[in-house]
Scaffold this motif. Structure first.
Motif, short mmCIF file in Angstrom:
data_model
loop_
_atom_site.label_atom_id
_atom_site.label_comp_id
_atom_site.label_asym_id
_atom_site.label_seq_id
_atom_site.Cartn_x
_atom_site.Cartn_y
_atom_site.Cartn_z
N GLY A 76 0.82 -1.19 0.00
CA GLY A 76 0.00 0.00 0.00
C GLY A 76 0.86 1.25 0.00
O GLY A 76 2.08 1.20 0.27
N PRO A 77 0.26 2.41 -0.31
CA PRO A 77 1.03 3.67 -0.35
C PRO A 77 1.77 3.92 0.96
O PRO A 77 1.19 3.84 2.04
N GLY A 78 3.06 4.19 0.85
CA GLY A 78 3.86 4.50 2.02
C GLY A 78 4.20 3.32 2.91
O GLY A 78 4.80 3.51 3.97
N GLN A 79 3.87 2.09 2.46
CA GLN A 79 4.07 0.91 3.31
C GLN A 79 5.26 0.06 2.91
O GLN A 79 5.64 -0.85 3.65
N ILE A 125 3.35 -13.42 5.15
CA ILE A 125 3.36 -12.36 4.15
C ILE A 125 1.96 -11.77 3.93
O ILE A 125 1.77 -10.55 3.98
N ASP A 126 0.97 -12.64 3.70
CA ASP A 126 -0.36 -12.12 3.41
C ASP A 126 -0.99 -11.38 4.59
O ASP A 126 -1.89 -10.55 4.40
N ARG A 127 -0.54 -11.67 5.80
CA ARG A 127 -1.10 -11.01 6.98
C ARG A 127 -0.29 -9.79 7.43
O ARG A 127 -0.63 -9.14 8.41
N LEU A 128 0.77 -9.51 6.71
CA LEU A 128 1.64 -8.41 7.10
C LEU A 128 0.97 -7.07 6.79
O LEU A 128 0.52 -6.85 5.66
N PRO A 129 0.87 -6.18 7.78
CA PRO A 129 0.28 -4.86 7.51
C PRO A 129 1.03 -4.16 6.39
O PRO A 129 2.26 -4.13 6.36
N GLY A 130 0.27 -3.62 5.45
CA GLY A 130 0.88 -2.92 4.32
C GLY A 130 0.95 -3.73 3.06
O GLY A 130 1.18 -3.17 1.98
N VAL A 131 0.80 -5.06 3.15
CA VAL A 131 0.82 -5.91 1.96
C VAL A 131 -0.55 -5.88 1.31
O VAL A 131 -1.55 -6.27 1.92
N ARG A 132 -0.59 -5.43 0.07
CA ARG A 132 -1.87 -5.35 -0.65
C ARG A 132 -2.14 -6.63 -1.42
O ARG A 132 -3.26 -7.14 -1.45
N SER A 133 -1.14 -7.17 -2.08
CA SER A 133 -1.30 -8.42 -2.83
C SER A 133 0.07 -9.02 -3.07
O SER A 133 1.10 -8.37 -2.89
N SER A 134 0.07 -10.27 -3.50
CA SER A 134 1.34 -10.93 -3.82
C SER A 134 1.10 -12.02 -4.85
O SER A 134 -0.03 -12.47 -5.04
N ARG A 135 2.18 -12.39 -5.53
CA ARG A 135 2.14 -13.55 -6.42
C ARG A 135 3.47 -14.25 -6.30
O ARG A 135 4.50 -13.63 -6.03
N MET A 136 3.44 -15.57 -6.48
CA MET A 136 4.62 -16.36 -6.16
C MET A 136 4.83 -17.47 -7.19
O MET A 136 3.88 -18.05 -7.69
N GLU A 137 6.09 -17.73 -7.48
CA GLU A 137 6.48 -18.89 -8.29
C GLU A 137 7.60 -19.62 -7.56
O GLU A 137 8.38 -19.01 -6.84
#
Length: 341
Positions: A76-79, A125-137
């Motif tokens: 997210g912005p500023g995160q 990672i998904d529960r970390l404040p400031g994380v909006r989305s992720s993708r993984m390989e």
């Protein structure tokens, strides 16, 4: 400027330690035509200023025993800074790159199983404040790793001499490991040139035992020493990441061909449509399109489908780096990768 405090002999010393990380001061001095005390003093200055260091990583014999995941994270912005700082303290996190593009962070983690990777992604990672989305390989095959990347400051004759010093006899028998081996791994990760007397004292063992165990761990390829250099003094201060798509029947040959390119620092196969990842160190950002043109000419089956520039490598194999690429801290490794299966 950081470049002003190093000279060609400093770079030759770093190159020499990339070839043989635990060579003695006398051996290095002979190869570089320097007094051993001068070599030690120069290395002390490079280490003390965070411009170079020797560390220890899990070796090729263990690469099939754990899973590496490449995770792109949108913040997210500023995160972004807060997310990067939190993840940099995590033991499974090996690399953190602040990159251009929609996903501002590229994070590399290593864990024992796909299930562990899944749990880390969902619960950390998904529960970390400031994380909006992720993708993984997931990494499928490692074709070339960063420990093989070299400065090119040595004469060929010097390199041959040093390569002969770094040859280890093949390990005999099984490669069983225990808590003492894990502690040696932790200590060598902190300082890959830590004297055997200090290793023995800190690990609570005798010096001959420390020597024997370290040689066995290296000869068995359970551990690998590597000398790193701040990118700002490497002559290639720009990092770029390229994701490519390659038909499966051509992936192996294409990847092997690309690892021969001097700018390629890392090359590995990935799951997903973008099934090949390249990390390259370049002299200028303008060299990226020229490199892509060379890739297309050399490997016509490779299609670059995405690329990014690394703005700042925050963490590199456990080392915390500042904007110049200097080492400013060390996060102990996840020694579980050295545990017996």
């Amino acid at each position: 400027m950081v470049q002003d405090i190093v000279d060609e002999r400093d770079l030759a010393l770093v190159n020499a330690l990339q070839v043989t990380p635990r060579a003695s001061w006398a051996q290095l001095g002979q190869a570089l035509d320097l007094d051993p005390m001068t070599v030690a003093r120069r290395w002390g200055r490079l280490c003390g200023t965070g411009l170079a260091w020797v560390t220890c990583v899990a070796g090729p014999a263990l690469h099939g025993d754990f899973c590496m995941a490449y995770i792109e994270i949108e913040c997210g912005p500023g995160q972004l800074e807060a997310v990067a700082a939190t993840l940099s303290a995590e033991h499974p996190v090996r690399y953190i790159h602040h990159i251009t593009g929609a996903y501002g962070l590229l994070v590399v983690i290593a864990l024992r199983t796909p299930a562990a990777v899944s749990a880390y992604l969902r619960h950390t990672i998904d529960r970390l404040p400031g994380v909006r989305s992720s993708r993984m390989e997931m990494r499928t095959v490692g074709y070339s790793e960063a420990s093989r990347w070299r400065l090119r400051s040595l004469e060929r004759s010097q390199q041959h001499v040093l390569e002969s010093l770094g040859t280890l006899p093949a390990a005999v028998g099984g490669a069983r490991v225990d808590a003492t081996d894990q502690e040696l791994y932790r200590l060598l990760h902190e300082d890959g040139r830590m004297p055997f007397t200090v290793l023995a004292d800190r690990a609570g063992i005798s010096e001959p035992t420390a020597r024997r165990r370290v040689k066995r761990l290296l000869a068995s390829r359970l551990l690998r020493l590597r000398c790193e250099v701040a990118q700002s003094i490497s002559g290639s201060p720009v990092t770029a990441v390229c994701w490519a798509s390659v038909p499966p029947q051509h992936l192996e040959s294409a990847a092997r061909s690309l690892t021969a390119l001097q700018d390629v620092r890392l090359c590995c196969g990935l799951t997903g449509r973008r099934n090949l990842l390249l990390m390259v160190w370049l002299r200028t950002l303008g060299d990226l399109p020229r490199l892509e043109a060379l890739i297309a000419e050399r490997s016509p089956h490779v299609t670059i489908v995405d690329r990014a520039t690394c703005l700042h490598t925050v963490k590199q194999m456990g080392r915390l780096l500042n904007a110049e690429g200097r080492s400013i801290g060390n996060v102990p490794p996840n020694v579980e990768v050295l545990a017996e299966s």
